[in-house]
Design a protein around this motif. Structure first.
Motif, mmCIF file in Angstrom:
data_model
loop_
_atom_site.group_PDB
_atom_site.id
_atom_site.type_symbol
_atom_site.label_atom_id
_atom_site.label_comp_id
_atom_site.label_asym_id
_atom_site.label_seq_id
_atom_site.Cartn_x
_atom_site.Cartn_y
_atom_site.Cartn_z
ATOM 1 N N UNK A 190 0.817 -1.208 0.000
ATOM 2 C CA UNK A 190 0.000 0.000 0.000
ATOM 3 C C UNK A 190 0.849 1.255 0.000
ATOM 4 N N UNK A 191 0.454 2.229 0.822
ATOM 5 C CA UNK A 191 1.134 3.514 0.851
ATOM 6 C C UNK A 191 1.348 3.965 2.292
ATOM 7 N N UNK A 192 2.323 4.821 2.464
ATOM 8 C CA UNK A 192 2.537 5.435 3.769
ATOM 9 C C UNK A 192 1.537 6.567 3.956
ATOM 10 N N UNK A 193 0.995 6.744 5.159
ATOM 11 C CA UNK A 193 0.049 7.840 5.387
ATOM 12 C C UNK A 193 0.736 9.185 5.209
ATOM 13 N N UNK A 194 0.003 10.154 4.643
ATOM 14 C CA UNK A 194 0.575 11.473 4.377
ATOM 15 C C UNK A 194 0.451 12.401 5.576
ATOM 16 N N UNK A 195 -0.260 11.959 6.622
ATOM 17 C CA UNK A 195 -0.464 12.787 7.812
ATOM 18 C C UNK A 195 -0.523 11.866 9.027
ATOM 19 N N UNK A 196 -0.372 12.417 10.225
ATOM 20 C CA UNK A 196 -0.507 11.590 11.427
ATOM 21 C C UNK A 196 -1.876 10.903 11.473
#
Length: 408
Positions: A190-196
């Motif tokens: 998947x992807x890394x989150x762009x925000x906390x």
């Protein structure tokens, strides 16, 4: 930085090399569940020393009786980690899925939302593997060479059994270096989150930085201790020292504390704590102070500040035996400085996540520090990590967290 480990050539038990215990090794302890074999307990000839870190092998006792499938790392003091006492076990995706499924069933019995530690290493049957879940994202800490070797199968099993959409690898921490592993974190699926990520816990909202924060981004282990302390804080003034993203202070505010001050050396962690307070709508009762905790405790005393509840949750001052004496002195100093800020009949909470300092040693250091502050104490409660951090009874290191709550 080391070279990434190669995938295994085969996991079929019939293809696995054999490694053997020396006669002096405690084979009975291993049969009864102790998960590690140290290098000085092994027959380490040229062949075994040449095994690649993370290799699988069959472990035999000195009488050549097979004891199970182990993961081997000749570069580590922990030469073998027991994976399965069934010598016919095949360590593949299905094997990982069985372990993860069992862990999910346990957590689903205890928590109504998927925010918890999903895999707690040896206690969940995956030595050296930590997985924390944050909703549809999971973060893996592969702290043993065998887990790095099998990371693809582990990730696929995790996605299959939990349905998470994103899997991250966190390669920070001292343990990986002891295993000769690299420090390269990244995205496994998947992807890394762009925000906390917002994490609901004990009525509070915590902001977890899954890519740049400490460890996996949040410390789930203190959940029951946050809850215990929060029950004592309604209408009270709270000081949360070594607060990280506001563990104790935000739980206190969620449960009616009149005010809370969070102290930490990390400005980014305190910014996340502030964001959590704003998300909860309690920022008007929340303040932060960034800097060295010892200096700030001293300064607060000089300013004449006083709090009804003071809680200190420092990093591991004694991560290993060589640091034990210095670590105990540090815990004593924390207790002395913090006790001076507690109002009459107030509560002081002191925590330790040091493996090397057992409960008795930590309690003794804490009580000595409280006494040096001129205070008298009654011990109200002793807390440990939550049930998503199960302990392996044979391995004392899995019971690392201690929390003591005193009335002064």
């Amino acid at each position: 930085m080391t070279t990434p480990l190669s995938p295994p050539a085969s996991t079929d038990p019939s293809d696995l090399p054999v490694v053997r215990l020396l006669p002096k090794a405690n084979a009975r302890a291993i049969r009864h569940g102790f998960p590690w074999v140290y290098a000085n307990e092994m027959v380490t000839d040229r062949r075994t020393k040449a095994l690649a870190p993370g290799s699988l092998a069959l472990l035999e006792d000195s009488a050549r009786q097979v004891m199970g499938v182990v993961a081997v790392n000749p570069a580590s003091k922990i030469f073998c980690r027991m994976l399965d006492q069934n010598a016919e076990a095949v360590v593949n995706q299905n094997w990982f899925e069985a372990h993860i499924n069992r862990a999910v069933q346990l957590r689903d019995q205890m928590y109504d939302a998927p925010y918890y530690r999903l895999i707690h290493a040896e206690a969940d049957g995956l030595p050296g593997v930590v997985i924390d879940r944050f909703g549809d994202t999971a973060v893996i800490q592969a702290n043993a060479a065998w887990a790095d070797v099998h990371i693809d199968a582990l990730t696929a099993a995790l996605v299959e059994q939990t349905g998470v959409r994103h899997v991250l690898k966190n390669a920070s921490g001292r343990t990986r270096s002891l295993e000769g592993l690299d420090d390269v974190s990244g995205v496994l699926h998947g992807e890394a989150p762009s925000a906390p990520v917002q994490v609901p816990m004990n009525g509070a909202i915590y902001m977890a930085d899954l890519t740049g924060g400490q460890k996996t981004g949040l410390f789930y282990d203190q959940r029951p201790n946050h809850a215990f302390a929060a029950n004592l804080t309604k209408g009270k003034r709270v000081l949360d020292v070594f607060a990280h993203v506001g563990g104790f202070s935000l739980a206190a505010l969620a449960n009616g504390a009149s005010s809370a001050v969070a102290v930490d050396g990390s400005a980014p962690a305190l910014e996340l704590a502030q964001q959590g307070a704003e998300a909860m709508g309690v920022s008007d009762r929340f303040a932060t102070r960034q800097g060295d905790a010892f200096d700030i405790l001293t300064a607060l005393r000089a300013e004449g500040e006083e709090f009804d509840v003071v809680i200190c949750d420092p990093p591991a001052f004694a991560p290993g035996k060589p640091a034990l004496e210095a670590g105990l002195r540090a815990y004593e100093r924390v207790a002395r400085l913090a006790a001076q800020l507690v109002a009459e009949n107030g509560v002081l909470g002191l925590c330790s996540c040091s493996h090397a300092a057992d409960l008795t040693q930590f309690r003794t250091a804490s009580v000595r520090g409280i006494g040096r502050a001129g205070r008298r104490a009654a011990l109200l409660h002793t807390g440990f990590a939550g049930p998503d951090h199960p302990q392996l009874p044979q391995l004392a290191e899995t019971g690392y967290l201690k929390s003591l709550f005193f009335r002064l």
